[in-house]
Design a protein around this motif. Structure first.
Motif, PDB file in Angstrom:
ATOM      1  N   SER A 134     128.009   1.086  45.793  1.00 51.30           N
ATOM      2  CA  SER A 134     126.775   0.625  45.160  1.00 51.30           C
ATOM      3  C   SER A 134     125.545   0.877  46.023  1.00 51.30           C
ATOM      4  CB  SER A 134     126.879  -0.862  44.834  1.00 51.30           C
ATOM      5  OG  SER A 134     127.107  -1.582  46.031  1.00 51.30           O
ATOM      6  N   ARG A 135     125.728   1.078  47.344  1.00 50.29           N
ATOM      7  CA  ARG A 135     124.563   1.339  48.202  1.00 50.29           C
ATOM      8  C   ARG A 135     124.684   2.603  49.030  1.00 50.29           C
ATOM      9  NH1 ARG A 135     122.666  -2.471  52.105  1.00 50.29           N
ATOM     10  NH2 ARG A 135     120.736  -1.356  51.776  1.00 50.29           N
ATOM     11  N   LEU A 136     125.816   3.254  48.952  1.00 52.47           N
ATOM     12  CA  LEU A 136     126.028   4.443  49.784  1.00 52.47           C
ATOM     13  C   LEU A 136     126.742   5.528  48.988  1.00 52.47           C
ATOM     14  CD1 LEU A 136     126.270   5.888  52.619  1.00 52.47           C
ATOM     15  CD2 LEU A 136     128.488   4.731  52.844  1.00 52.47           C
ATOM     16  N   ILE A 137     126.204   6.738  49.045  1.00 51.56           N
ATOM     17  CA  ILE A 137     126.944   7.893  48.522  1.00 51.56           C
ATOM     18  C   ILE A 137     126.984   8.933  49.633  1.00 51.56           C
ATOM     19  CG2 ILE A 137     126.454   7.505  46.074  1.00 51.56           C
ATOM     20  CD1 ILE A 137     124.183   9.512  46.236  1.00 51.56           C
ATOM     21  N   ALA A 138     128.110   9.646  49.746  1.00 54.82           N
ATOM     22  CA  ALA A 138     128.248  10.578  50.874  1.00 54.82           C
ATOM     23  C   ALA A 138     129.258  11.670  50.556  1.00 54.82           C
ATOM     24  CB  ALA A 138     128.700   9.812  52.126  1.00 54.82           C
ATOM     25  N   PRO A 195     129.305   0.578  57.192  1.00 52.15           N
ATOM     26  CA  PRO A 195     128.677  -0.705  57.541  1.00 52.15           C
ATOM     27  C   PRO A 195     127.241  -0.837  57.012  1.00 52.15           C
ATOM     28  CG  PRO A 195     129.838   0.176  59.438  1.00 52.15           C
ATOM     29  CD  PRO A 195     129.882   1.238  58.371  1.00 52.15           C
ATOM     30  N   LEU A 196     126.576   0.297  56.779  1.00 54.08           N
ATOM     31  CA  LEU A 196     125.206   0.230  56.243  1.00 54.08           C
ATOM     32  C   LEU A 196     125.174  -0.453  54.893  1.00 54.08           C
ATOM     33  CD1 LEU A 196     123.814   3.809  56.951  1.00 54.08           C
ATOM     34  CD2 LEU A 196     123.030   1.682  57.997  1.00 54.08           C
ATOM     35  N   GLY A 229     111.104   0.409  60.959  1.00 54.89           N
ATOM     36  CA  GLY A 229     111.802   0.608  62.227  1.00 54.89           C
ATOM     37  C   GLY A 229     113.262   0.211  62.126  1.00 54.89           C
ATOM     38  N   ASP A 230     113.517  -0.946  61.517  1.00 53.05           N
ATOM     39  CA  ASP A 230     114.899  -1.422  61.378  1.00 53.05           C
ATOM     40  C   ASP A 230     115.744  -0.411  60.625  1.00 53.05           C
ATOM     41  OD1 ASP A 230     114.013  -3.650  62.565  1.00 53.05           O
ATOM     42  OD2 ASP A 230     114.142  -4.958  60.810  1.00 53.05           O
ATOM     43  N   LEU A 231     115.174   0.053  59.545  1.00 52.69           N
ATOM     44  CA  LEU A 231     115.916   0.953  58.672  1.00 52.69           C
ATOM     45  C   LEU A 231     116.256   2.258  59.393  1.00 52.69           C
ATOM     46  CD1 LEU A 231     116.932   1.944  55.982  1.00 52.69           C
ATOM     47  CD2 LEU A 231     114.586   2.539  55.391  1.00 52.69           C
ATOM     48  N   LEU A 232     115.248   2.834  60.032  1.00 55.13           N
ATOM     49  CA  LEU A 232     115.484   4.128  60.672  1.00 55.13           C
ATOM     50  C   LEU A 232     116.429   3.981  61.861  1.00 55.13           C
ATOM     51  CD1 LEU A 232     111.944   5.687  60.394  1.00 55.13           C
ATOM     52  CD2 LEU A 232     113.934   6.036  58.951  1.00 55.13           C
ATOM     53  N   ASN A 233     116.288   2.881  62.605  1.00 54.70           N
ATOM     54  CA  ASN A 233     117.216   2.659  63.716  1.00 54.70           C
ATOM     55  C   ASN A 233     118.639   2.523  63.199  1.00 54.70           C
ATOM     56  OD1 ASN A 233     115.147   2.739  65.472  1.00 54.70           O
ATOM     57  ND2 ASN A 233     114.997   0.524  65.794  1.00 54.70           N
ATOM     58  N   ALA A 234     118.788   1.791  62.106  1.00 52.93           N
ATOM     59  CA  ALA A 234     120.129   1.586  61.551  1.00 52.93           C
ATOM     60  C   ALA A 234     120.745   2.925  61.127  1.00 52.93           C
ATOM     61  CB  ALA A 234     120.069   0.635  60.359  1.00 52.93           C
ATOM     62  N   LEU A 235     119.915   3.778  60.544  1.00 57.46           N
ATOM     63  CA  LEU A 235     120.417   5.092  60.109  1.00 57.46           C
ATOM     64  C   LEU A 235     120.816   5.947  61.299  1.00 57.46           C
ATOM     65  CD1 LEU A 235     117.926   6.123  57.337  1.00 57.46           C
ATOM     66  CD2 LEU A 235     120.404   5.915  57.135  1.00 57.46           C
ATOM     67  N   ALA A 294     124.402  12.207  53.141  1.00 58.08           N
ATOM     68  CA  ALA A 294     124.593  10.873  52.571  1.00 58.08           C
ATOM     69  C   ALA A 294     123.255  10.273  52.174  1.00 58.08           C
ATOM     70  CB  ALA A 294     125.282   9.964  53.592  1.00 58.08           C
ATOM     71  N   MET A 295     123.295   9.375  51.194  1.00 56.76           N
ATOM     72  CA  MET A 295     122.106   8.634  50.808  1.00 56.76           C
ATOM     73  C   MET A 295     122.443   7.153  50.817  1.00 56.76           C
ATOM     74  SD  MET A 295     120.589  11.050  47.796  1.00 56.76           S
ATOM     75  CE  MET A 295     118.837  11.033  48.139  1.00 56.76           C
ATOM     76  N   VAL A 296     121.527   6.391  51.410  1.00 58.19           N
ATOM     77  CA  VAL A 296     121.724   4.952  51.493  1.00 58.19           C
ATOM     78  C   VAL A 296     120.613   4.284  50.697  1.00 58.19           C
ATOM     79  CG1 VAL A 296     121.946   2.965  53.009  1.00 58.19           C
ATOM     80  CG2 VAL A 296     122.672   5.216  53.802  1.00 58.19           C
TER      81      VAL A 296
END
Ligand code: MG
Length: 358
Positions: free
Chosen positions: A150-154, A176-177, A188-194, A217-219
């Motif tokens: 539902s939140r990740l395709i890869a 885990p994302l 910043g949070d988002l890009l660091n997480a990626l 992948a797309m999150v």
């Protein structure tokens, strides 16, 4: 042949004396002679060609370690040095375009232009999706992997003796994302997480010697799609009837197309079309994924796929299948069937995801 003092050599080569001392320490450009008593450096005129090449390469921003490689190549094979400079520049341009997208996103965020995307949070969008990975009709094993949640395709296309676990591990490292709090708009949070996720993926792959994988992948971040891309798996979007690719292949042939040396039609049948410039291969910090934020709209249909689909099936046929088969599950079935009809020469991975109002 006369020896030049470091001052005269610096003027002739357009390098500073300070830079020359540094290049000496690094072994990039050693003086012809160092006076054992005074320590003064002297250079031979024949070294000017190498020094000038160093100066020009510094001007285009090439790191010193790479300059050393180019200069060493140049000493024996000027054409190989030219190819290396071209590959470096293609890389710079790809990085710049990824950074430009990020800059635009930051400007929009900080100037409050994101009100539209914020309002989408109150009327949230989500994915309707299907994923398929298929061995094809020729290969003995399947090294491609595909995932949709539902939140990740890869999708990932592994290579080497352990390509199959490599592609699976790379996608697993992103999962885990999905569990992270949705709707965070802190850039910043988002890009660091990626970035962390891609490094996790790379670390996971490093356990499989001589093997590696591509990863596209797309999150779903709550308002936007964050795109992570390394290698030659691809992302496309079908929007308002238009079908276009939104990733840039990290391949030798793509860099030749960028340089105008090859047409896309010639590239499609080029014997080295699978040669990757970038992949997840356990390279750690050297892995430079393209990271981008992509504004999603209700009604968008995304396709992630491996080269087993796009080299076997013409774009027009892929587009037609996506435009006419409404159900994502049936759409991936149709895409795999098209690849089989084309001989199924390679593994096939594909994900179809529709952006829908929840
Ligand atoms: Mg493949």
């Amino acid at each position: 042949m006369g020896l030049l003092t470091i001052g005269a050599f610096a003027r002739a080569s357009r390098l500073s004396a300070k830079a020359l001392r540094r290049y000496d320490e690094l072994g990039l450009l050693r003086p012809a002679r160092v006076d054992s008593y005074t320590g003064y450096r002297y250079y031979d005129e024949t070294q000017l060609e190498r020094a000038r090449l160093v100066a020009w390469l510094r001007r285009i921003g090439m790191p010193l370690a790479r300059i050393q490689d180019v200069c060493d190549l140049h000493a024996s094979d000027a054409a190989a040095a030219a190819r290396d400079i071209r590959a470096y520049w293609a890389q710079v341009e790809a990085d710049t375009s990824a950074r430009r997208d990020l800059a635009v996103f930051l400007v929009d965020q900080l100037s409050g232009k994101d009100t539209d995307t914020m309002s989408q949070l109150t009327a949230p969008l989500g994915f309707r999706y299907a994923a398929r990975s298929d061995r094809g009709l020729v290969r003995e094993t399947n090294q491609d992997a595909a995932y949709a949640g539902s939140r990740l395709i890869a999708v990932a296309d592994g290579y080497g003796g352990r390509g199959a676990p490599a592609s699976t591990a790379a996608i697993d490292a992103l999962k885990p994302l999905q569990a992270e709090e949705s709707g965070s708009t802190r850039v910043g949070d988002l890009l660091n997480a990626l970035e962390d996720a891609v490094l996790r993926a790379d670390t996971a792959v490093s356990g499989f010697a001589e093997s590696g994988t591509t990863l596209t992948a797309m999150v779903w971040t709550g308002s936007q799609l964050a795109l992570v891309h390394v290698g030659d798996t691809r992302a496309y979007v079908l929007r308002d009837g238009d079908f276009f690719q939104i990733t840039h292949d990290h391949t030798v042939v793509q860099s030749m197309i960028d340089e105008g040396e090859l047409s896309p039609e010639e590239a499609a049948t080029h014997p080295q079309r699978a040669l990757l410039l970038r992949a997840l291969d356990g390279g750690g910090a050297a892995v430079r994924p393209d990271l981008r934020l992509h504004e999603a709209r209700a009604g968008d249909r995304y396709l992630l796929c491996s080269d087993g689909l796009f080299t076997a099936v013409p774009d027009a046929d892929v587009r037609r299948a996506l435009a006419t088969v409404a159900d994502p599950e049936e759409a991936v079935t149709e895409l795999v069937a098209l690849a089989h009809r084309a001989g199924g020469p390679d593994n096939i991975a594909c994900v179809v995801a529709d952006v829908v109002r929840l």
